[in-house]
Design an enzyme around this catalytic site. Structure first.
Site, short mmCIF file in Angstrom:
data_model
loop_
_atom_site.label_atom_id
_atom_site.label_comp_id
_atom_site.label_asym_id
_atom_site.label_seq_id
_atom_site.Cartn_x
_atom_site.Cartn_y
_atom_site.Cartn_z
N SER A 1 0.72 -1.09 -0.01
CA SER A 1 0.01 -0.01 -0.03
C SER A 1 0.72 1.08 0.10
O SER A 1 1.97 1.15 0.55
CB SER A 1 -0.87 -0.09 1.14
OG SER A 1 -1.61 1.20 1.58
N TYR B 1 -1.73 -0.41 10.47
CA TYR B 1 -1.96 -0.84 9.06
C TYR B 1 -0.76 -0.23 8.14
O TYR B 1 -0.06 -1.18 7.55
CB TYR B 1 -3.32 -0.34 8.50
CG TYR B 1 -3.47 -0.59 7.05
CD1 TYR B 1 -3.85 -1.82 6.52
CD2 TYR B 1 -3.10 0.49 6.06
CE1 TYR B 1 -4.05 -2.19 5.31
CE2 TYR B 1 -3.41 0.09 4.69
CZ TYR B 1 -3.62 -0.88 4.37
OH TYR B 1 -3.97 -1.39 3.00
#
Length: 699
Positions: A577, A590
């Site tokens: 990501s 995350y």
């Protein structure tokens, strides 16, 4: 019409289905073909040929003329449609007898078939065309039933034919298919008027009828009589293939041994081009591979041309104990390599001994069929369908050997005859006309989280580029739905929880048994938790680390073990990501996990590069449409972090990148493909697929 009952073949004629076709003889011929082709005991994929003759109006003269409709070159009767048949003027085809110059003229005759075309939308006529055209019957079946080929391959085939059918069947000795064989069939019928069919020595069966139904029932009855005869012989003898020499392992142990061995076999079979594998441990395979007569029968090779064109002239038999310790890849490889070298050497000798001045160059000398007594049979070929079909054909060959041995003794084609078919110039021309393989043909890709969203888009893209796919996901219902979107032989699925080492191992085992190994692994499984530091729980932290980081680590370990066995290199792609590069609010768990994924990729790339195992990252951002992680609380958390409503997220993310583009799952899939299908010398890289986020630029 009464329903016929048969013991050894399936009676599949449905009177109501046939009635829907009315008096359309071509449609009825196609219907007959399809139900015949659905029974592998009758004929296998691509094997055999069927035809019918109708009266049509000649578009040039307006007069009525007889037209023969027949399966075209390269077709399969089980899936035959109008698009796959050829329509020829019967009288023109028969008039070719006037210009036929003998056996040396066979190849030229195939080109002349095109001058007999009636239907301009015809498929190219096959080599079997004159075999049907020179016989007078309205409906004809040319089939390769196991029982009939057993009769045809028995050393006293003609005598046995008379014993089973009396004077109701003709018999023609082995001859390569072509115009002259059509003449021999015509001659046999002239000398034996009233027969119901003809046995072709070492080849197969011709049967016929006035209607499609009559032809169908005639074929089944003839096959049933041969099957009953063979069953009686086997019952008399009490055993087949000389009895058992090697007992099979229990089913679960066979699968374990096969999974350990297949990547090694795949690597050895892929010395010329990357191959896809198939494993079969059915009863006929285990019976033959474990028999006392295996050493005598296997080297003889198959008898029917359709068999050895797909299986090679003979299999490789492994000299391994069923319970051999296969856990040391190097030690196992040391046992396998000499057997493969000998097989390749013998195949080269076969080629050099039998080749002619105009023979095509020698093809891949590696085995297609590999027998492991007590475990099963492996096949390897260019794609899954081809290798599965090769396996099915060798089972047909086993059934033929069983039947012929029960009758008297099995005979195979002389090596020169077999070579002349394997390296027939017409077969070579057919091979040269085949489309070039796709970029990822011959490769196997395992994609985690591919039950939907980004993972499914990646799997779809890799499949479209030729790869076989192993779909994995934690949700079985999503997997089942996703698998239903693929064609047969294209994909398999495995429920996989990437937080469980055993679950990961089971997924790789399924991949190995299905396709022989793994070349590409894409870790797309994921979840997202967006919380500020104070609200991030230990459970949140552990879950993110387990799925994204530990899962990636264990996937890489299992994948690398298989790739090293294959010796073919490989690709590992992490779907990370932008958040692994960019610091943002409410994202500590995350973002940290994604950063760990990215650095793990760099570490693995440095370690595995010398083995041609490439490790790369694709960084998505803002994939809202179609992405599963944007369902529920993650979307709420991101909206809160940016001070907007959830409904505003798609527009917000589309506007904030440099290109003002919406990012879709298919865009991430294109990024993955670029790494595995185009950038063949890139490793340790990050590809950002985010429309351009300046703060995520890696340099």
């Amino acid at each position: 019409m009464k329903t016929k009952t048969f013991k050894h073949v399936d009676y599949l004629w449905d009177e109501q289905e046939a009635a829907k076709l009315g008096d359309d003889q071509v449609a009825l011929f196609l219907y007959r073909s399809n139900i015949l082709g659905s029974d592998l005991r009758i004929t296998n994929y691509g094997g055999g040929n069927t035809s019918c003759k109708t009266i049509e109006k000649d578009p040039l003269t307006g007069t009525e003329t007889e037209v023969m409709w027949i399966k075209g070159s390269g077709g399969d009767i089980g899936t035959l449609t109008r698009a796959g048949i050829a329509g020829l003027y019967t009288d023109r085809l028969r008039s070719l007898k006037n210009v036929y110059g003998g056996l040396q003229d066979e190849d030229r005759m195939v080109g002349l078939f095109n001058h007999c075309i009636f239907d301009l939308d015809s498929r190219a006529p096959s080599i079997d065309t004159p075999l049907h055209g020179l016989l007078p019957f309205k409906h004809i079946d040319h089939l390769h039933p196991d029982a009939l080929i057993a009769v045809a391959a028995a050393e006293d085939s003609e005598k046995v034919t008379r014993e089973i059918w009396g004077d109701t069947m003709g018999w023609v000795p082995w001859q390569r298919p072509g115009f002259d064989l059509g003449l021999q069939l015509e001659k046999c019928l002239e000398e034996n008027p009233g027969i119901r069919g003809i046995v072709l020595g070492s080849h197969g069966l011709f049967t016929w009828g006035d209607t499609s139904y009559d032809c169908y029932v005639n074929s089944l009855e003839v096959i049933e009589m041969a099957s009953e005869y063979i069953a009686g012989k086997i019952e008399e003898q009490g055993q087949v293939f000389g009895g058992q020499k090697v007992a099979p392992l229990p089913a679960d142990k066979r699968k374990d041994q096969a999974a350990l061995l297949m990547p090694l076999l795949r690597g050895l079979c892929s010395s010329h081009r990357r191959m896809i594998g198939h494993f079969n441990d059915s009863e006929p395979v285990l019976e033959f591979a474990g028999s006392r007569d295996l050493g005598r029968l296997a080297p003889m090779g198959t008898s029917c041309p359709d068999h050895f064109l797909r299986t090679k002239i003979q299999p490789l038999v492994l000299e391994l104990a069923p319970d051999e310790d296969l856990t040391d890849p190097e030690a196992t490889l040391a046992k396998l390599e000499p057997a493969f070298e000998q097989y390749r050497r013998e195949y080269a000798e076969y080629y050099e001994t039998c080749k002619r001045e105009n023979s095509p160059a020698m093809r891949d000398p590696n085995p297609v069929i590999i027998l492991y007594p007590g475990v099963g049979m492996f096949s390897f070929s260019k794609d899954k369908q081809t290798t599965r079909v090769a396996s099915e054909f060798y089972i047909n060959a086993i059934n033929v050997m069983r039947g012929a041995e029960a009758i008297s003794a099995y005979t195979s084609l002389p090596r020169q005859e077999a070579f002349d078919i394997e390296y027939w110039l017409l077969e070579e021309a057919k091979l040269q006309r085949m489309p070039k393989p796709k970029v990822l043909s011959g490769k196997v890709a395992l994609v985690t989280g591919s039950g939907g969203g980004i993972g499914k888009a990646i799997a779809d893209k890799l499949a479209a580029e030729g790869a076989n796919i192993v779909l994995t996901d934690i949700a079985e219902d999503r997997l089942k739905e996703a698998l239903g979107t693929y064609k047969r032989d294209q994909a398999v699925s495995a429920v996989c929880d990437v937080t469980s080492r055993n679950s990961i191992r089971d997924a790789f085992k399924k991949a190995t048994l299905a396709f022989g190994g793994v070349d590409i692994v894409v870790h797309s499984a994921g979840l997202a938790i967006s919380k500020p530091l104070n609200e991030t729980t230990e459970k949140d932290w552990d879950l993110l680390q387990d799925v994204l980081v530990k899962g990636q680590f264990e996937l890489a370990q299992e994948a690398t073990g298989i790739m090293r066995k294959q010796g073919l290199g490989g690709d590992f792609i992490s779907i990370a990501s932008k958040n692994g590069l960019v610091a943002g609010p409410n994202n500590v768990g995350y973002g940290t996990a994604k950063a760990a994924q990215q650095h793990m990729v760099r570490l693995l790339a440095a370690e595995l590069g010398p083995e041609k195992i490439r490790v790369n990252t694709v960084n998505p951002d803002g994939v809202i449409v179609g992405s599963k992680i944007w369902e529920g609380k993650w979307a709420e958390g991101r909206a809160k972090a940016y001070g907007i409503e959830v409904e505003e997220l798609p527009a917000f993310y589309a506007k904030r990148n440099l290109m003002n583009e919406i990012i879709y799952p298919e865009d991430i899939a294109a990024g993955v493909f670029s790494l595995v299908g185009i950038l063949e010398k890139s490793t340790g890289n990050i590809i950002n697929v985010d429309g351009g986020m300046a703060n995520a630029f890696t340099r």
